[in-house]
Scaffold this motif. Sequence first.
Motif, PDB file in Angstrom:
ATOM      1  N   UNK A  67       0.832  -1.202   0.000  1.00 52.09           N
ATOM      2  CA  UNK A  67       0.000   0.000   0.000  1.00 52.09           C
ATOM      3  C   UNK A  67       0.869   1.256   0.000  1.00 52.09           C
ATOM      4  N   UNK A  68       1.905   1.259   0.814  1.00 56.85           N
ATOM      5  CA  UNK A  68       2.818   2.395   0.862  1.00 56.85           C
ATOM      6  C   UNK A  68       3.519   2.568  -0.490  1.00 56.85           C
ATOM      7  N   UNK A  69       3.886   1.457  -1.103  1.00 58.86           N
ATOM      8  CA  UNK A  69       4.569   1.493  -2.391  1.00 58.86           C
ATOM      9  C   UNK A  69       3.679   2.114  -3.473  1.00 58.86           C
ATOM     10  N   UNK A  70       2.372   1.825  -3.390  1.00 59.03           N
ATOM     11  CA  UNK A  70       1.432   2.391  -4.362  1.00 59.03           C
ATOM     12  C   UNK A  70       1.231   3.888  -4.137  1.00 59.03           C
ATOM     13  N   UNK A  71       1.141   4.281  -2.861  1.00 60.01           N
ATOM     14  CA  UNK A  71       0.855   5.676  -2.543  1.00 60.01           C
ATOM     15  C   UNK A  71       2.087   6.570  -2.642  1.00 60.01           C
ATOM     16  N   UNK A  72       3.259   6.017  -2.272  1.00 58.29           N
ATOM     17  CA  UNK A  72       4.505   6.800  -2.279  1.00 58.29           C
ATOM     18  C   UNK A  72       5.630   5.950  -2.874  1.00 58.29           C
ATOM     19  N   UNK A  73       5.733   5.896  -4.176  1.00 56.48           N
ATOM     20  CA  UNK A  73       6.727   5.023  -4.825  1.00 56.48           C
ATOM     21  C   UNK A  73       8.166   5.258  -4.372  1.00 56.48           C
ATOM     22  N   UNK A  74       8.499   6.497  -3.985  1.00 60.54           N
ATOM     23  CA  UNK A  74       9.879   6.791  -3.606  1.00 60.54           C
ATOM     24  C   UNK A  74      10.141   6.777  -2.116  1.00 60.54           C
ATOM     25  N   UNK A  75       9.297   6.061  -1.352  1.00 62.75           N
ATOM     26  CA  UNK A  75       9.422   6.094   0.113  1.00 62.75           C
ATOM     27  C   UNK A  75      10.757   5.557   0.613  1.00 62.75           C
ATOM     28  N   UNK A  76      11.363   4.617  -0.110  1.00 68.16           N
ATOM     29  CA  UNK A  76      12.608   3.980   0.347  1.00 68.16           C
ATOM     30  C   UNK A  76      13.749   4.980   0.495  1.00 68.16           C
ATOM     31  N   UNK A  77      13.670   6.082  -0.220  1.00 68.61           N
ATOM     32  CA  UNK A  77      14.740   7.092  -0.146  1.00 68.61           C
ATOM     33  C   UNK A  77      14.825   7.735   1.235  1.00 68.61           C
ATOM     34  N   UNK A  78      13.715   7.677   1.980  1.00 65.68           N
ATOM     35  CA  UNK A  78      13.698   8.282   3.316  1.00 65.68           C
ATOM     36  C   UNK A  78      14.260   7.352   4.391  1.00 65.68           C
ATOM     37  N   UNK A  79      14.468   6.082   4.056  1.00 63.52           N
ATOM     38  CA  UNK A  79      14.969   5.114   5.032  1.00 63.52           C
ATOM     39  C   UNK A  79      16.492   5.091   4.991  1.00 63.52           C
ATOM     40  N   UNK A  80      17.097   5.349   6.129  1.00 63.28           N
ATOM     41  CA  UNK A  80      18.566   5.349   6.230  1.00 63.28           C
ATOM     42  C   UNK A  80      18.978   4.179   7.124  1.00 63.28           C
ATOM     43  N   UNK A  81      19.595   3.160   6.539  1.00 64.64           N
ATOM     44  CA  UNK A  81      20.056   1.993   7.307  1.00 64.64           C
ATOM     45  C   UNK A  81      21.403   2.308   7.938  1.00 64.64           C
ATOM     46  N   UNK A  82      21.468   2.130   9.262  1.00 62.96           N
ATOM     47  CA  UNK A  82      22.699   2.397  10.002  1.00 62.96           C
ATOM     48  C   UNK A  82      23.214   1.086  10.586  1.00 62.96           C
ATOM     49  N   UNK A  83      24.437   0.727  10.259  1.00 59.86           N
ATOM     50  CA  UNK A  83      25.019  -0.516  10.752  1.00 59.86           C
ATOM     51  C   UNK A  83      25.238  -0.433  12.258  1.00 59.86           C
ATOM     52  N   UNK A  84      24.641  -1.396  12.993  1.00 58.14           N
ATOM     53  CA  UNK A  84      24.724  -1.352  14.453  1.00 58.14           C
ATOM     54  C   UNK A  84      24.444  -2.731  15.031  1.00 58.14           C
ATOM     55  N   UNK A  85      25.005  -2.993  16.195  1.00 59.87           N
ATOM     56  CA  UNK A  85      24.728  -4.218  16.952  1.00 59.87           C
ATOM     57  C   UNK A  85      24.505  -3.794  18.401  1.00 59.87           C
TER      58      UNK A  85
END
Length: 518
Positions: A67-85
């Motif tokens: 649903x998010x992909x349909x409404x906001x195709x470029x949403x992944x650009x806002x996700x910042x993966x930070x390497x952490x343990x």
Amino acid sequence: MVSIPKYYEGKNVLITGATGFMGKVLLEKLLRSCPTVKAVYVLVRQKAGQAPRARIMDMINCKLFDRLRDEQPGFAEKIVAVSSDLTQPELDLSKEDQDILADCINIVFHCAATIRFNEPLKDAMQLNVLATQKMVALAHRMKQLEVFIHVSTAYANCDRAVIEEVVYPPPVDYKKLIDSLEWMDDKLINLITPKLIGDRPNTYTYTKALAEYLVQQECGNLNVAIVRPSIVGASWKEPFPGWIDNFNGPSGIFIAAGKGILRTMRASNNAVADLVPVDVVINTTLAAAWYSGSQRYTRPKSVLVYNCTTGGINPFHWGEVEYHVISTFKRNPLEQAFRRPNVNLTSNHLINQYWIAVSHKAPAFLYDLYLRITGRPPRMMKTITRLHKAMMVLEYFTSHSWEWNTDNVAMLMSQLCVEDRKIFNFDVRQLHWAEYMENYCMGTKKYVLNEELSGLPAARKHLNKLRNIRYAFNTILVVLIWRVFIARSQMARNIWYFVVSLCFKFLSYFRASSTMKY
């Protein structure tokens, strides 16, 4: 106050545990319902050689994000993966990442935890307590931080019958316990664990209680709120009804019941099953951050606790859960069921052990014997053993009821504007349990087992076949009992004829009575 989406506008959010069940739903809901959020940083560790960013990309390809992909195709650009343990010193964050987070983060959602009830105490402390301590320390360095949300559990204080929306002091000093566990070997820790956890059923609830107290003691001038969900289940409405992606908690039990593997369970029919849909928890969490963040200058500095539960507002009992699960899976059976769905709930330990022997172990042994004869590896006894371990973990929660105070949740709901109440709905008074349970069961079929609805006719045909096999087996069993025990003994025959004649007399009496009335 501004609306919830308006509050998150331009904000940088940090989420721990984003790859977990609740973390995924939180990430999806935040991006979909607050589209003007600036960025969402997620702490992710490398796993099985897969880099954090790759893990996130794989995760957001699942159906939850359709649903998010349909409404906001470029949403992944806002996700910042930070390497952490979270188990490593300084959360295994690079100096550069620490500086970035310290400079830009406005809101923290600390969702990461181990949810394994039988986790060794040292491991549970590492993930649930020490990781929380490190997150609080990192939060103190954040120059723009407005609110820190700690996700706990409603069962953190399950040794109490009535649980208020307050942080209770733990039975031991968490600092002394942390120091002690550093020099104790595993054998000694396992030996003292039952004494430490006391009336709590497992290390999970115990360490979550310690984490709550740690947050309260070490938050200092941080603006903190704690959200305590009870048993988190499939989604109620968002992003679509019945979404679930794991076997944890009741989901695995529901599937085992639908497959006909689970036939008996130790539980009280009248005990409250405090299930809470995952989207209700996430909506509460996002609203809690909005409220504490918006009121940070005017509200007194105190840790707000929200008991996110259903039992006191819209109670649902384990007997009702069993009824709806079985009826749903009889109408919409799972593929390749082992037996027809039917579960007996009992609070008596001896009766439960009897049914385990008769309904679980004996059929599993016979089925494995059949597999061996046909040249296939046996598997059913292993499945039954795993199932029993899962049931033992849940017995405590299916046999007790608690009373949770939810005044803060009611207060939070009253602060929402009309539009926010629709978008971030967590009013469980509107929850229709029969509809929810059907969606939940169908969700396990579609999203956990990946079974298509087109396979329902074949599954129903297989269930009818199992019913006919059962009738044939029962008939053969009655004939064998007659031939072996009754037909060979004059006394047994006399008793049998007496019982049969008595039944005929009762039938004749009722028939005569009905004729006279007519």
